[in-house]
Design a protein around this motif. Structure first.
Motif, PDB file in Angstrom:
ATOM      1  N   TYR A 283       9.782   1.547   8.210  1.00 50.90           N
ATOM      2  CA  TYR A 283      10.901   2.468   8.022  1.00 50.90           C
ATOM      3  C   TYR A 283      10.357   3.780   7.480  1.00 50.90           C
ATOM      4  O   TYR A 283       9.924   3.867   6.330  1.00 50.90           O
ATOM      5  N   ARG A 284      10.333   4.804   8.350  1.00 51.50           N
ATOM      6  CA  ARG A 284       9.845   6.136   7.974  1.00 51.50           C
ATOM      7  C   ARG A 284      10.801   7.191   8.503  1.00 51.50           C
ATOM      8  O   ARG A 284      11.308   7.058   9.607  1.00 51.50           O
ATOM      9  N   ASN A 285      11.011   8.212   7.753  1.00 50.12           N
ATOM     10  CA  ASN A 285      11.851   9.341   8.188  1.00 50.12           C
ATOM     11  C   ASN A 285      13.234   8.881   8.639  1.00 50.12           C
ATOM     12  O   ASN A 285      13.776   9.367   9.629  1.00 50.12           O
ATOM     13  N   ASP A 286      13.792   7.916   7.931  1.00 51.43           N
ATOM     14  CA  ASP A 286      15.130   7.370   8.219  1.00 51.43           C
ATOM     15  C   ASP A 286      15.225   6.693   9.578  1.00 51.43           C
ATOM     16  O   ASP A 286      16.308   6.619  10.159  1.00 51.43           O
TER      17      ASP A 286
ATOM     18  N   THR B  76       0.815  -1.211   0.000  1.00 54.09           N
ATOM     19  CA  THR B  76       0.000   0.000   0.000  1.00 54.09           C
ATOM     20  C   THR B  76       0.847   1.259   0.000  1.00 54.09           C
ATOM     21  O   THR B  76       0.616   2.187  -0.764  1.00 54.09           O
ATOM     22  N   PHE B  77       1.847   1.301   0.886  1.00 57.07           N
ATOM     23  CA  PHE B  77       2.654   2.514   1.055  1.00 57.07           C
ATOM     24  C   PHE B  77       4.044   2.423   0.441  1.00 57.07           C
ATOM     25  O   PHE B  77       4.797   3.380   0.455  1.00 57.07           O
ATOM     26  N   SER B  78       4.418   1.270  -0.070  1.00 58.83           N
ATOM     27  CA  SER B  78       5.740   1.035  -0.676  1.00 58.83           C
ATOM     28  C   SER B  78       6.888   1.349   0.274  1.00 58.83           C
ATOM     29  O   SER B  78       7.945   1.813  -0.132  1.00 58.83           O
ATOM     30  N   SER B  79       6.660   1.095   1.560  1.00 58.91           N
ATOM     31  CA  SER B  79       7.717   1.315   2.546  1.00 58.91           C
ATOM     32  C   SER B  79       8.147  -0.026   3.137  1.00 58.91           C
ATOM     33  O   SER B  79       7.343  -0.948   3.266  1.00 58.91           O
ATOM     34  N   PRO B  80       9.423  -0.153   3.487  1.00 57.24           N
ATOM     35  CA  PRO B  80       9.899  -1.397   4.085  1.00 57.24           C
ATOM     36  C   PRO B  80       9.320  -1.585   5.488  1.00 57.24           C
ATOM     37  O   PRO B  80       9.075  -0.618   6.201  1.00 57.24           O
ATOM     38  N   TYR B  81       9.117  -2.838   5.856  1.00 63.19           N
ATOM     39  CA  TYR B  81       8.657  -3.147   7.206  1.00 63.19           C
ATOM     40  C   TYR B  81       9.352  -4.415   7.697  1.00 63.19           C
ATOM     41  O   TYR B  81       9.874  -5.195   6.899  1.00 63.19           O
TER      42      TYR B  81
END
Length: 65
Positions: free
Chosen positions: A55-58, A33-38
């Protein structure tokens, strides 16, 4: 480091930082959905099962809400 916090208590809730070498990574992937690593990880202080960090905002962030 993984920043663990609970947003249900508001923005001023106390955050805890856990070193990556203290956790066991269960699985990792990319959120479709957000294309962010988890990651799903386990830690001795949270015995009820794996927690999810994104993983958000480094920074790895784990919201307990």
């Amino acid at each position: 480091m993984i920043k663990v916090f609970n947003s249900a208590y508001g923005r001023n809730s106390e955050a805890r930082e856990i070193a990556m070498d203290e956790v066991t990574i269960v699985t990792q992937g990319i959120c479709p959905t957000f294309s962010s690593p988890y990651i799903l990880f386990e830690h001795k202080d949270y015995p009820l099962g794996a927690l999810r960090a994104e993983y958000r905002n480094d920074v790895w962030e784990c919201d307990l809400d």
